[in-house]
Design a protein around this motif. Structure first.
Motif, PDB file in Angstrom:
ATOM      1  N   ARG A  45      29.819  35.177  12.208  1.00  0.00           N
ATOM      2  CA  ARG A  45      31.207  35.647  12.125  1.00  0.00           C
ATOM      3  C   ARG A  45      32.183  34.485  12.042  1.00  0.00           C
ATOM      4  O   ARG A  45      33.144  34.516  11.268  1.00  0.00           O
ATOM      5  N   LEU A  46      31.951  33.448  12.846  1.00  0.00           N
ATOM      6  CA  LEU A  46      32.802  32.257  12.796  1.00  0.00           C
ATOM      7  C   LEU A  46      32.722  31.597  11.434  1.00  0.00           C
ATOM      8  O   LEU A  46      33.752  31.258  10.838  1.00  0.00           O
ATOM      9  N   ALA A  47      31.518  31.407  10.916  1.00  0.00           N
ATOM     10  CA  ALA A  47      31.349  30.759   9.620  1.00  0.00           C
ATOM     11  C   ALA A  47      32.024  31.568   8.510  1.00  0.00           C
ATOM     12  O   ALA A  47      32.687  30.998   7.632  1.00  0.00           O
ATOM     13  N   THR A  48      31.889  32.882   8.555  1.00  0.00           N
ATOM     14  CA  THR A  48      32.540  33.741   7.562  1.00  0.00           C
ATOM     15  C   THR A  48      34.051  33.637   7.673  1.00  0.00           C
ATOM     16  O   THR A  48      34.761  33.518   6.671  1.00  0.00           O
ATOM     17  N   TRP A  49      34.570  33.642   8.886  1.00  0.00           N
ATOM     18  CA  TRP A  49      36.014  33.515   9.111  1.00  0.00           C
ATOM     19  C   TRP A  49      36.526  32.186   8.572  1.00  0.00           C
ATOM     20  O   TRP A  49      37.559  32.128   7.906  1.00  0.00           O
ATOM     21  N   LEU A  50      35.801  31.102   8.860  1.00  0.00           N
ATOM     22  CA  LEU A  50      36.200  29.785   8.343  1.00  0.00           C
ATOM     23  C   LEU A  50      36.128  29.737   6.822  1.00  0.00           C
ATOM     24  O   LEU A  50      37.010  29.156   6.176  1.00  0.00           O
ATOM     25  N   ALA A  51      35.112  30.344   6.244  1.00  0.00           N
ATOM     26  CA  ALA A  51      34.936  30.313   4.787  1.00  0.00           C
ATOM     27  C   ALA A  51      36.036  31.081   4.066  1.00  0.00           C
ATOM     28  O   ALA A  51      36.480  30.662   2.992  1.00  0.00           O
ATOM     29  N   ARG A  52      36.493  32.149   4.650  1.00  0.00           N
ATOM     30  CA  ARG A  52      37.504  32.983   3.981  1.00  0.00           C
ATOM     31  C   ARG A  52      38.914  32.477   4.156  1.00  0.00           C
ATOM     32  O   ARG A  52      39.818  32.901   3.429  1.00  0.00           O
ATOM     33  N   GLY A  53      39.129  31.612   5.116  1.00  0.00           N
ATOM     34  CA  GLY A  53      40.455  31.012   5.292  1.00  0.00           C
ATOM     35  C   GLY A  53      41.525  32.043   5.547  1.00  0.00           C
ATOM     36  O   GLY A  53      41.440  32.822   6.488  1.00  0.00           O
ATOM     37  N   ASP A  54      42.530  32.053   4.696  1.00  0.00           N
ATOM     38  CA  ASP A  54      43.689  32.924   4.873  1.00  0.00           C
ATOM     39  C   ASP A  54      43.513  34.326   4.302  1.00  0.00           C
ATOM     40  O   ASP A  54      44.441  35.128   4.350  1.00  0.00           O
ATOM     41  N   GLU A  55      42.349  34.618   3.747  1.00  0.00           N
ATOM     42  CA  GLU A  55      42.122  35.952   3.192  1.00  0.00           C
ATOM     43  C   GLU A  55      42.204  36.999   4.302  1.00  0.00           C
ATOM     44  O   GLU A  55      41.882  36.737   5.448  1.00  0.00           O
ATOM     45  N   ASP A  56      42.616  38.189   3.928  1.00  0.00           N
ATOM     46  CA  ASP A  56      42.683  39.275   4.902  1.00  0.00           C
ATOM     47  C   ASP A  56      41.299  39.631   5.373  1.00  0.00           C
ATOM     48  O   ASP A  56      40.341  39.612   4.607  1.00  0.00           O
ATOM     49  N   ASP A  57      41.179  40.002   6.648  1.00  0.00           N
ATOM     50  CA  ASP A  57      39.901  40.432   7.222  1.00  0.00           C
ATOM     51  C   ASP A  57      39.580  41.804   6.667  1.00  0.00           C
ATOM     52  O   ASP A  57      40.347  42.739   6.801  1.00  0.00           O
ATOM     53  N   GLU A  58      38.405  41.933   6.034  1.00  0.00           N
ATOM     54  CA  GLU A  58      38.022  43.197   5.399  1.00  0.00           C
ATOM     55  C   GLU A  58      37.328  44.131   6.340  1.00  0.00           C
ATOM     56  O   GLU A  58      37.068  45.272   6.018  1.00  0.00           O
ATOM     57  N   ASP A  59      36.954  43.681   7.552  1.00  0.00           N
ATOM     58  CA  ASP A  59      36.231  44.548   8.491  1.00  0.00           C
ATOM     59  C   ASP A  59      37.172  45.398   9.297  1.00  0.00           C
ATOM     60  O   ASP A  59      38.245  45.125   9.615  1.00  0.00           O
TER      61      ASP A  59
END
Length: 59
Positions: A45-59
């Motif tokens: 989850r942390l890695a995905t959050w870091l990878a997406r940066g400022d993108e809106d959370d889709e979950d």
């Protein structure tokens, strides 16, 4: 202050002057999960959050 803030503060204090790459960070996260498989989901989850940066959370 959250309990995890202590670890973050220690990281900043000990290694805050270092420059690291995302490749290095990825390897460190993989090693950590290999040694602590029970943390696979939060690290993912942390890695995905870091990878997406400022993108809106889709979950």
């Amino acid at each position: 202050m959250y309990f995890t803030d202590r670890g973050i503060e220690e990281l900043v204090q000990r290694r805050g002057e270092e420059t690291v790459t995302l490749e290095w960070l990825g390897e460190q996260l993989r090693t950590f999960v290999d040694m602590n498989p029970e943390f696979e989901t939060p690290i993912e989850r942390l890695a995905t959050w870091l990878a997406r940066g400022d993108e809106d959370d889709e979950d």
